[in-house]
Scaffold this motif. Structure first.
Motif, PDB file in Angstrom:
ATOM      1  N   THR A  28       1.118  -1.586   0.190  1.00  3.25           N
ATOM      2  CA  THR A  28      -0.605  -0.107   0.276  1.00  3.25           C
ATOM      3  C   THR A  28       0.855   1.300   0.089  1.00  3.25           C
ATOM      4  O   THR A  28       0.793   2.489  -0.980  1.00  3.25           O
ATOM      5  CB  THR A  28      -0.851   0.348   1.400  1.00  3.25           C
ATOM      6  N   LEU A  29       2.172   1.715   1.039  1.00  4.87           N
ATOM      7  CA  LEU A  29       2.943   2.471   0.720  1.00  4.87           C
ATOM      8  C   LEU A  29       3.746   2.469  -0.156  1.00  4.87           C
ATOM      9  O   LEU A  29       3.803   3.826  -0.825  1.00  4.87           O
ATOM     10  CB  LEU A  29       3.785   2.172   2.019  1.00  4.87           C
ATOM     11  N   TRP A  30       4.137   1.903  -0.785  1.00  7.00           N
ATOM     12  CA  TRP A  30       4.593   1.982  -2.236  1.00  7.00           C
ATOM     13  C   TRP A  30       3.502   2.378  -3.666  1.00  7.00           C
ATOM     14  O   TRP A  30       4.125   3.347  -4.357  1.00  7.00           O
ATOM     15  CB  TRP A  30       5.516   0.908  -2.701  1.00  7.00           C
ATOM     16  N   GLN A  31       2.548   1.889  -3.238  1.00  4.27           N
ATOM     17  CA  GLN A  31       1.752   2.073  -4.232  1.00  4.27           C
ATOM     18  C   GLN A  31       0.927   3.561  -4.329  1.00  4.27           C
ATOM     19  O   GLN A  31       1.177   4.199  -5.170  1.00  4.27           O
ATOM     20  CB  GLN A  31       0.160   1.550  -4.071  1.00  4.27           C
ATOM     21  N   GLY A  32       1.320   4.016  -2.827  1.00  5.94           N
ATOM     22  CA  GLY A  32       0.867   5.095  -2.764  1.00  5.94           C
ATOM     23  C   GLY A  32       2.372   6.269  -3.468  1.00  5.94           C
ATOM     24  O   GLY A  32       2.344   7.106  -3.761  1.00  5.94           O
ATOM     25  N   LEU A  33       3.684   5.617  -3.005  1.00  6.46           N
ATOM     26  CA  LEU A  33       4.701   6.608  -3.281  1.00  6.46           C
ATOM     27  C   LEU A  33       4.665   6.651  -5.129  1.00  6.46           C
ATOM     28  O   LEU A  33       4.806   7.839  -5.606  1.00  6.46           O
ATOM     29  CB  LEU A  33       6.438   6.002  -2.926  1.00  6.46           C
ATOM     30  N   ALA A  34       4.364   5.437  -5.307  1.00  2.00           N
ATOM     31  CA  ALA A  34       4.115   5.689  -6.988  1.00  2.00           C
ATOM     32  C   ALA A  34       3.214   6.370  -7.681  1.00  2.00           C
ATOM     33  O   ALA A  34       2.814   7.294  -7.877  1.00  2.00           O
ATOM     34  CB  ALA A  34       3.954   4.153  -7.870  1.00  2.00           C
ATOM     35  N   ASN A  35       1.534   7.193  -6.814  1.00  2.00           N
ATOM     36  CA  ASN A  35       0.860   7.814  -7.275  1.00  2.00           C
ATOM     37  C   ASN A  35       1.134   9.309  -7.031  1.00  2.00           C
ATOM     38  O   ASN A  35       1.120   9.627  -7.893  1.00  2.00           O
ATOM     39  CB  ASN A  35      -0.570   7.161  -6.640  1.00  2.00           C
ATOM     40  N   MET A  36       1.942   9.403  -6.056  1.00  2.00           N
ATOM     41  CA  MET A  36       2.368  10.547  -5.836  1.00  2.00           C
ATOM     42  C   MET A  36       3.393  11.307  -6.478  1.00  2.00           C
ATOM     43  O   MET A  36       3.823  11.636  -7.031  1.00  2.00           O
ATOM     44  CB  MET A  36       3.327  10.869  -4.485  1.00  2.00           C
ATOM     45  N   LEU A  37       4.327   9.925  -7.129  1.00  2.00           N
ATOM     46  CA  LEU A  37       5.416  10.405  -8.309  1.00  2.00           C
ATOM     47  C   LEU A  37       5.050  11.036  -9.792  1.00  2.00           C
ATOM     48  O   LEU A  37       5.187  11.768 -10.103  1.00  2.00           O
ATOM     49  CB  LEU A  37       6.254   9.122  -8.417  1.00  2.00           C
ATOM     50  N   LYS A  38       3.640   9.860  -9.318  1.00  2.00           N
ATOM     51  CA  LYS A  38       3.125  10.529 -10.878  1.00  2.00           C
ATOM     52  C   LYS A  38       2.256  11.347 -10.574  1.00  2.00           C
ATOM     53  O   LYS A  38       2.276  12.597 -11.624  1.00  2.00           O
ATOM     54  CB  LYS A  38       1.468   9.332 -11.180  1.00  2.00           C
ATOM     55  N   LEU A  39       1.390  12.247  -9.959  1.00  2.00           N
ATOM     56  CA  LEU A  39       1.566  13.658  -9.300  1.00  2.00           C
ATOM     57  C   LEU A  39       2.006  14.942  -9.929  1.00  2.00           C
ATOM     58  O   LEU A  39       1.816  15.760  -9.875  1.00  2.00           O
ATOM     59  CB  LEU A  39       0.313  13.749  -7.888  1.00  2.00           C
ATOM     60  N   ILE A  40       3.096  14.454  -8.857  1.00  2.00           N
ATOM     61  CA  ILE A  40       4.544  15.593  -8.967  1.00  2.00           C
ATOM     62  C   ILE A  40       5.146  15.451 -10.429  1.00  2.00           C
ATOM     63  O   ILE A  40       6.040  15.950 -10.630  1.00  2.00           O
ATOM     64  CB  ILE A  40       5.419  15.222  -7.879  1.00  2.00           C
ATOM     65  N   HIS A  41       4.953  14.211 -11.415  1.00  2.00           N
ATOM     66  CA  HIS A  41       4.700  14.628 -12.248  1.00  2.00           C
ATOM     67  C   HIS A  41       6.750  13.520 -12.565  1.00  2.00           C
ATOM     68  O   HIS A  41       7.651  15.436 -13.314  1.00  2.00           O
ATOM     69  CB  HIS A  41       4.614  15.682 -13.460  1.00  2.00           C
ATOM     70  N   ALA A  42       7.228  12.751 -11.866  1.00  2.00           N
ATOM     71  CA  ALA A  42       8.127  12.500 -11.659  1.00  2.00           C
ATOM     72  C   ALA A  42       8.915  11.596 -12.884  1.00  2.00           C
ATOM     73  O   ALA A  42       7.788  11.710 -13.058  1.00  2.00           O
ATOM     74  CB  ALA A  42       8.372  11.679 -10.380  1.00  2.00           C
ATOM     75  N   PRO A  43       9.347  11.516 -13.491  1.00  2.00           N
ATOM     76  CA  PRO A  43      10.278   9.977 -14.966  1.00  2.00           C
ATOM     77  C   PRO A  43       9.367   9.443 -14.507  1.00  2.00           C
ATOM     78  O   PRO A  43       9.330   8.580 -13.676  1.00  2.00           O
ATOM     79  CB  PRO A  43      11.873  10.258 -14.472  1.00  2.00           C
ATOM     80  N   THR A  44       9.034   8.772 -15.633  1.00  2.00           N
ATOM     81  CA  THR A  44       8.465   7.605 -15.042  1.00  2.00           C
ATOM     82  C   THR A  44       9.642   6.090 -15.066  1.00  2.00           C
ATOM     83  O   THR A  44       8.970   5.140 -14.336  1.00  2.00           O
ATOM     84  CB  THR A  44       8.106   6.876 -17.150  1.00  2.00           C
ATOM     85  N   VAL A  45      10.695   6.431 -14.860  1.00  2.00           N
ATOM     86  CA  VAL A  45      11.455   5.328 -14.782  1.00  2.00           C
ATOM     87  C   VAL A  45      11.261   5.475 -12.617  1.00  2.00           C
ATOM     88  O   VAL A  45      11.127   4.042 -12.796  1.00  2.00           O
ATOM     89  CB  VAL A  45      12.815   5.474 -14.841  1.00  2.00           C
ATOM     90  N   THR A  46      10.567   6.435 -12.434  1.00  2.00           N
ATOM     91  CA  THR A  46      10.966   6.195 -10.906  1.00  2.00           C
ATOM     92  C   THR A  46       9.237   6.473 -10.442  1.00  2.00           C
ATOM     93  O   THR A  46       9.029   5.039  -9.660  1.00  2.00           O
ATOM     94  CB  THR A  46      11.288   7.756 -10.300  1.00  2.00           C
ATOM     95  N   GLN A  47       8.664   6.482 -11.292  1.00  2.00           N
ATOM     96  CA  GLN A  47       7.825   5.550 -11.082  1.00  2.00           C
ATOM     97  C   GLN A  47       7.370   3.940 -11.062  1.00  2.00           C
ATOM     98  O   GLN A  47       6.273   3.176 -10.221  1.00  2.00           O
ATOM     99  CB  GLN A  47       6.533   6.576 -11.665  1.00  2.00           C
ATOM    100  N   GLN A  48       7.662   3.618 -12.121  1.00  2.00           N
ATOM    101  CA  GLN A  48       8.254   1.858 -12.632  1.00  2.00           C
ATOM    102  C   GLN A  48       8.803   1.492 -11.507  1.00  2.00           C
ATOM    103  O   GLN A  48       8.144   0.322 -11.141  1.00  2.00           O
ATOM    104  CB  GLN A  48       8.424   1.721 -13.851  1.00  2.00           C
ATOM    105  N   TRP A  49       9.765   2.370 -11.152  1.00  2.00           N
ATOM    106  CA  TRP A  49      10.378   1.557  -9.429  1.00  2.00           C
ATOM    107  C   TRP A  49       9.564   1.497  -8.180  1.00  2.00           C
ATOM    108  O   TRP A  49       9.637  -0.236  -7.524  1.00  2.00           O
ATOM    109  CB  TRP A  49      12.083   2.488  -9.214  1.00  2.00           C
ATOM    110  N   ALA A  50       8.834   2.439  -8.253  1.00  2.00           N
ATOM    111  CA  ALA A  50       7.762   2.453  -7.026  1.00  2.00           C
ATOM    112  C   ALA A  50       6.777   1.395  -7.056  1.00  2.00           C
ATOM    113  O   ALA A  50       6.763   0.319  -6.289  1.00  2.00           O
ATOM    114  CB  ALA A  50       7.633   3.742  -5.771  1.00  2.00           C
ATOM    115  N   LEU A  51       6.134   0.857  -8.670  1.00  2.00           N
ATOM    116  CA  LEU A  51       5.680   0.027  -8.833  1.00  2.00           C
ATOM    117  C   LEU A  51       6.160  -2.124  -8.844  1.00  2.00           C
ATOM    118  O   LEU A  51       5.396  -2.236  -8.457  1.00  2.00           O
ATOM    119  CB  LEU A  51       4.210   0.247 -10.382  1.00  2.00           C
ATOM    120  N   LYS A  52       7.178  -1.227  -9.134  1.00  2.00           N
ATOM    121  CA  LYS A  52       8.408  -2.589  -8.938  1.00  2.00           C
ATOM    122  C   LYS A  52       7.967  -3.490  -7.257  1.00  2.00           C
ATOM    123  O   LYS A  52       8.093  -4.219  -7.070  1.00  2.00           O
ATOM    124  CB  LYS A  52       9.395  -2.563  -8.952  1.00  2.00           C
TER     125      LYS A  52
END
Length: 71
Positions: A28-52
Motif C-alpha cells: 500500500t505504501l509503495w503504491q501511494g509513493l508511485a501515485n505521488m510520483l505520478k502527481l508530481i510528474h516525476a520521471p517514468t523510471v521512478t514511477q516504475q521503480w516504485a510500482l516494481k
C-alpha cells in the motif's frame, strides 16, 4: 534542501523494511509513493521503480532466504 533529501532517503529505507516485515502494508505504501510520483510528474523510471516494489514476489516463498532448508 539537504534535509529534504535526507528525509526522502530515510523514508525509502523505512518503506523497504516495512515491505520486508509487513508485505501488505508495504504494498500500500509503495503504491501511494508511485501515485505521488505520478502527481508530481516525476520521471517514468521512478514511477516504475516504485510500482516494481509493490508487486508481489514471483518465488512464492517468504523473505527468509532459506528456501532450500525449510522446504
Amino acid at each position: 534542501m539537504q534535509t529534504i533529501i535526507v528525509v526522502f532517503i530515510v523514508s525509502l529505507c523505512v518503506l523497504f523494511w516495512i515491505n520486508r516485515f509487513f508485505p501488505k502494508v508495504g504494498k500500500t505504501l509503495w503504491q501511494g509513493l508511485a501515485n505521488m510520483l505520478k502527481l508530481i510528474h516525476a520521471p517514468t523510471v521512478t514511477q516504475q521503480w516504485a510500482l516494481k516494489h509493490c508487486a508481489p514476489s514471483k518465488s512464492g516463498c517468504s523473505s527468509c532466504d532459506k528456501c532450500s532448508k525449510c522446504h
